[in-house]
Design a protein around this motif. Sequence first.
Motif, PDB file in Angstrom:
ATOM      1  N   GLU A  40       8.567  45.140   5.819  1.00 22.72           N
ATOM      2  CA  GLU A  40       7.176  45.532   5.540  1.00 22.72           C
ATOM      3  C   GLU A  40       6.228  44.350   5.674  1.00 22.72           C
ATOM      4  OE1 GLU A  40       6.896  47.528   1.785  1.00 22.72           O
ATOM      5  OE2 GLU A  40       8.240  49.134   2.407  1.00 22.72           O
ATOM      6  N   ALA A  41       6.765  43.139   5.443  1.00 25.95           N
ATOM      7  CA  ALA A  41       5.948  41.926   5.585  1.00 25.95           C
ATOM      8  C   ALA A  41       5.832  41.494   7.046  1.00 25.95           C
ATOM      9  CB  ALA A  41       6.549  40.788   4.761  1.00 25.95           C
ATOM     10  N   ASP A  42       6.388  42.326   7.958  1.00 26.05           N
ATOM     11  CA  ASP A  42       6.321  42.084   9.402  1.00 26.05           C
ATOM     12  C   ASP A  42       7.139  40.864   9.828  1.00 26.05           C
ATOM     13  OD1 ASP A  42       5.579  43.083  11.823  1.00 26.05           O
ATOM     14  OD2 ASP A  42       3.608  42.156  11.882  1.00 26.05           O
ATOM     15  N   VAL A  43       8.251  40.646   9.129  1.00 25.01           N
ATOM     16  CA  VAL A  43       9.185  39.581   9.524  1.00 25.01           C
ATOM     17  C   VAL A  43      10.030  40.132  10.677  1.00 25.01           C
ATOM     18  CG1 VAL A  43      11.070  38.077   8.759  1.00 25.01           C
ATOM     19  CG2 VAL A  43       9.232  38.680   7.170  1.00 25.01           C
ATOM     20  N   ALA A  44      10.299  39.302  11.691  1.00 24.39           N
ATOM     21  CA  ALA A  44      11.060  39.740  12.865  1.00 24.39           C
ATOM     22  C   ALA A  44      12.461  40.203  12.454  1.00 24.39           C
ATOM     23  CB  ALA A  44      11.149  38.606  13.874  1.00 24.39           C
ATOM     24  N   LEU A  45      12.941  41.298  13.075  1.00 22.44           N
ATOM     25  CA  LEU A  45      14.221  41.908  12.706  1.00 22.44           C
ATOM     26  C   LEU A  45      15.407  40.930  12.738  1.00 22.44           C
ATOM     27  CD1 LEU A  45      15.651  44.499  11.821  1.00 22.44           C
ATOM     28  CD2 LEU A  45      15.928  45.096  14.234  1.00 22.44           C
ATOM     29  N   PRO A  46      15.563  40.080  13.788  1.00 21.73           N
ATOM     30  CA  PRO A  46      16.699  39.144  13.784  1.00 21.73           C
ATOM     31  C   PRO A  46      16.678  38.196  12.582  1.00 21.73           C
ATOM     32  CG  PRO A  46      15.616  39.163  15.934  1.00 21.73           C
ATOM     33  CD  PRO A  46      14.756  39.957  15.005  1.00 21.73           C
ATOM     34  N   GLY A 226       1.355  38.584  12.744  1.00 22.46           N
ATOM     35  CA  GLY A 226       2.710  38.940  12.301  1.00 22.46           C
ATOM     36  C   GLY A 226       3.794  38.566  13.292  1.00 22.46           C
ATOM     37  N   GLN A 227       4.624  39.574  13.666  1.00 25.65           N
ATOM     38  CA  GLN A 227       5.735  39.323  14.596  1.00 25.65           C
ATOM     39  C   GLN A 227       5.249  38.792  15.939  1.00 25.65           C
ATOM     40  OE1 GLN A 227       9.160  41.830  15.189  1.00 25.65           O
ATOM     41  NE2 GLN A 227       8.612  43.055  13.400  1.00 25.65           N
ATOM     42  N   ASP A 228       4.065  39.243  16.387  1.00 25.39           N
ATOM     43  CA  ASP A 228       3.518  38.764  17.656  1.00 25.39           C
ATOM     44  C   ASP A 228       3.332  37.252  17.647  1.00 25.39           C
ATOM     45  OD1 ASP A 228       3.472  41.217  18.838  1.00 25.39           O
ATOM     46  OD2 ASP A 228       1.371  41.635  18.406  1.00 25.39           O
ATOM     47  N   ALA A 229       3.034  36.716  16.469  1.00 23.13           N
ATOM     48  CA  ALA A 229       2.860  35.267  16.344  1.00 23.13           C
ATOM     49  C   ALA A 229       4.136  34.545  16.746  1.00 23.13           C
ATOM     50  CB  ALA A 229       2.485  34.910  14.897  1.00 23.13           C
ATOM     51  N   ALA A 230       5.272  35.054  16.271  1.00 22.36           N
ATOM     52  CA  ALA A 230       6.558  34.434  16.590  1.00 22.36           C
ATOM     53  C   ALA A 230       6.901  34.591  18.070  1.00 22.36           C
ATOM     54  CB  ALA A 230       7.653  35.057  15.724  1.00 22.36           C
ATOM     55  N   ASN A 231       6.610  35.773  18.631  1.00 24.41           N
ATOM     56  CA  ASN A 231       6.907  36.019  20.045  1.00 24.41           C
ATOM     57  C   ASN A 231       6.057  35.151  20.964  1.00 24.41           C
ATOM     58  OD1 ASN A 231       8.737  37.964  19.188  1.00 24.41           O
ATOM     59  ND2 ASN A 231       7.235  39.622  19.296  1.00 24.41           N
ATOM     60  N   THR A 232       4.758  35.011  20.615  1.00 20.49           N
ATOM     61  CA  THR A 232       3.861  34.166  21.409  1.00 20.49           C
ATOM     62  C   THR A 232       4.288  32.711  21.317  1.00 20.49           C
ATOM     63  OG1 THR A 232       2.094  35.677  20.737  1.00 20.49           O
ATOM     64  CG2 THR A 232       1.430  33.696  21.892  1.00 20.49           C
ATOM     65  N   ALA A 233       4.684  32.307  20.115  1.00 17.64           N
ATOM     66  CA  ALA A 233       5.153  30.925  19.912  1.00 17.64           C
ATOM     67  C   ALA A 233       6.372  30.643  20.781  1.00 17.64           C
ATOM     68  CB  ALA A 233       5.494  30.703  18.439  1.00 17.64           C
ATOM     69  N   LYS A 234       7.241  31.633  20.922  1.00 12.44           N
ATOM     70  CA  LYS A 234       8.440  31.458  21.757  1.00 12.44           C
ATOM     71  C   LYS A 234       8.047  31.270  23.220  1.00 12.44           C
ATOM     72  CE  LYS A 234      13.042  33.268  22.723  1.00 12.44           C
ATOM     73  NZ  LYS A 234      12.996  32.827  24.120  1.00 12.44           N
ATOM     74  N   ALA A 235       7.064  32.067  23.691  1.00 14.61           N
ATOM     75  CA  ALA A 235       6.612  31.961  25.087  1.00 14.61           C
ATOM     76  C   ALA A 235       6.036  30.574  25.362  1.00 14.61           C
ATOM     77  CB  ALA A 235       5.565  33.040  25.368  1.00 14.61           C
TER      78      ALA A 235
END
Length: 458
Positions: A40-46, A226-235
């Motif tokens: 619910e806190a939008d933490v990435a599933l893995p 949220g999760q998009d932050a982590a995905n963008t950071a990875k890119a």
Amino acid sequence: MFENLSERLSQTLRHVTGKAKLSEDNIKDTLREVRMALLEADVALPVVKEFVNAIKERAVGTEVSRSLTPGQAFVKIVQAELESVMGAANEDLALNVAPPAVVLMAGLQGAGKTTTAGKLARFLKERKKKSVMVVSADVYRPAAIKQLETLANDIGVTFFPSDISQKPVAIAEAAIREAKLKFIDVVILDTAGRLHIDADMMAEIQALHAAVKPVETLFVVDAMTGQDAANTAKAFGDALPLTGVVLTKVDGDARGGAALSVRHITGKPIKFIGMGEKSEALEPFHPDRIASRILGMGDMLSLIEQAEQKLDKDKAEKLAKKLKKGKGFDLEDFRDQLVQMKSMGGLGGLMDKLPSIGGVNLSQMGNAQGAAEKQFKQMEAIIGSMTPAERRDPDIISGSRKRRIALGSGTQVQDVGRLIKQHKQMQKMMKKFSTKGGMAKMMRGLGGMMPGGGMPRL
């Protein structure tokens, strides 16, 4: 920050208290709740899967020590894993190189790169005692160059001018040459952002990185994505050798998913968090303190550091001496206290770092907090409309004076009367402080002023 996650985890962790032993059966429901709270806190599933598995592995079969209940043991395990996910400790900027040390800011448009460049310049100037130059290589947005110039002037750091006719690499190289001539310690390089990741943007920033060889390449990302932050950071991490992450707009993110995901997905430490729009609203990221805050234990270390930086020690000493001599606590002193509280982020900034009291987290008292902030502003306006003589001796404030003060502060006569009444209550409390055993008496008095304890109202 983290209000939703903190509330859910605090409620969930109470369920394991009173157990003689932590077993797979009696923590199964708790782990399910922890998993739901994180999702619910939008933490990435893995991240959620690894986090819950790590807690389960450590918790199952853990015997209760003499001093800890199983609930406390479980909370300790959750806290340790939160710290592990976010990073073991704060990682400082690696600026111990031959000057100028170049810090490159990367990120998407709208993440707050330019504002963060200004905040970081202020942080390095005031906290690290460094001379700083800021320069913008964002040749696509003239407004970004102007914004950085305004921030540099406000903060008092060197600004290197640039314009849209220049190439980003040429701007950066010229700024570094100038910084060497002026013996400047740190150059902060603001770069162009885009609304989304594209090949041209990445190629440009890679060329810029290769030309200036920065000691720090910081990825600036909006925590509210949220999760998009982590995905963008990875890119960005795949394209650039990032050294760290700066999470912005953390004060507007009640979930906290980005803070728990970014480190795990990128492998890069979160070095700073942006906690507001003002130039001083940048804090080093301490995983242990944030974990403590998430679990409702508060963050007293950050609060103490904030007090040391922001509070006027001379005024505090003068007030203490004045009280010890038996002199009254006048409205000038009262206004000083309100101003000092405002410099520490207001009531909200303080409550966010205080521990839970009786299972209620003060940072969650949104409505009461907002009302109190409004009251404090009103108090300051009323005191500001008084003459110096009236502030020193409120007893001289007659009915006609109250009407004048109310008119000048945009308030009602009743509001002025209530402020004077509240000040008298504080005066009595301060008088106890100056007598023997006064501190204990004053703390008891303060207890009655806490939210829910009958704080005098304006």
